[in-house]
Scaffold this motif. Structure first.
Motif: not given
Length: 309
Positions: A107-130
């Motif tokens: 997932f680290s490699r995929y985020f870096e090379e495909v999604f272009g980010t390592q920052d997950t915080a913006p996508y967790r707010e209000g989601g299932y993780q919370e």
């Protein structure tokens, strides 16, 4: 302590299976095609897909960093008093830590090379993780295990291990992750149909197939240990398992979904909800449905709860 090779238990057999099946390498995937496919996703589709991927990325790291206390707790148990060989289980968990680290690596490699980010915080707010239980809580679980080890009481330690295995293998992997896989399946299939393609994000799907295969072994082993701990301390079902399942049901299965809008046209939540309910029943059945007062029949209990609400 030497392993009794004449008595190879479930955990040891799964360890042997993992040696054969768990040899894939996250670095072997060519991600160029996936980058091109990703650019064809709308902004809303990317946002929704990243929410699920972020839960996996953070979750894989969390479980990698918190599994060691499980092995320490097993080592602290009096092996001769337990209905399973704690040494064989420690061997299995040592393999599982490696696999979880490999999932994090992917997932680290995929985020870096495909999604272009390592920052997950913006996508967790209000989601299932919370919403209810989060993989962040695995750190508290690890602390509870260490406290139980220090306490030196066998029953307390078995109870702490039971809650830990139920949280991790019984809920995070058997429920949350498998629900995420089903969501991936739908989003990718619907996007492929829209693009007139047989497949999109091909390398992602191939790698996730390996992650799923690894976690199928983790879940099977976890369910077996939950069953064995119930043999050692029968009251653990009423005192630990059932209250924890009740909490999960309340916060997840009976709660409103965190996302009202679904950018993938044709996405259906109901088949996923039906399947994860069955996954929970499978866990209960493995432990022994007759041991449970309320959740021996998960679907019937859910229907009763929904009718009451």
């Amino acid at each position: 302590m030497a392993i009794d090779y004449g008595n190879r238990e479930k955990s040891y057999e799964l360890y042997r299976k993992g040696k054969r099946e768990g040899t894939w390498d996250p670095d072997d995937y060519d991600l160029e095609g996936d980058r091109e496919d990703w650019a064809q996703f709308s902004e809303a589709e990317q946002q929704r897909f990243l929410v699920t991927c972020s839960g996996f990325y953070d979750g894989e790291e969390d479980v990698t960093r918190t599994l060691a206390p499980y092995m320490m707790a097993l080592d602290a148990l009096p092996n001769e008093e337990m209905p399973f060989d704690t040494v064989q289980e420690e061997m299995y968990l040592a393999q599982q830590v490696y696999e979880e680290a490999k999932h994090t690596d992917f997932f680290s490699r995929y985020f870096e090379e495909v999604f272009g980010t390592q920052d997950t915080a913006p996508y967790r707010e209000g989601g299932y993780q919370e919403q209810g239980y989060s993989t962040d809580d695995l750190y508290d679980t690890a602390d509870d295990l260490m406290a139980a080890i220090d306490g030196g009481d066998r029953t307390e330690l078995v109870y702490a291990l039971g809650e830990a295995y139920l949280n991790y293998m019984g809920i995070v992997e058997a429920q949350l992750a498998r629900g995420g896989y089903l969501s991936f399946d739908q989003m990718i299939e619907l996007k492929a149909e829209e693009m007139g393609r047989d497949v999109v994000l091909e390398s992602f799907q191939a790698a996730i197939g390996n992650v799923r295969q690894d976690e199928t072994r983790h879940i099977e082993n976890g369910r077996w240990i939950l069953q064995q701990l119930a043999e050692a301390e029968p009251d653990i079902v009423a005192d630990v398992y059932e209250p924890r399942i009740e909490e999960y049901v309340e916060n997840r299965l009976l709660a409103d979904p965190p996302f009202d809008d679904q950018p993938f046209d044709g996405y259906e939540r109901k088949p996923i909800a039906k399947q994860i309910t069955q996954y929970l029943q499978d866990t209960v059945d493995y432990i022994g449905a007759d041991r449970f007062e309320r959740y021996g029949d998960v679907r019937a209990t859910l229907e009763e709860r929904m009718a009451a609400d």
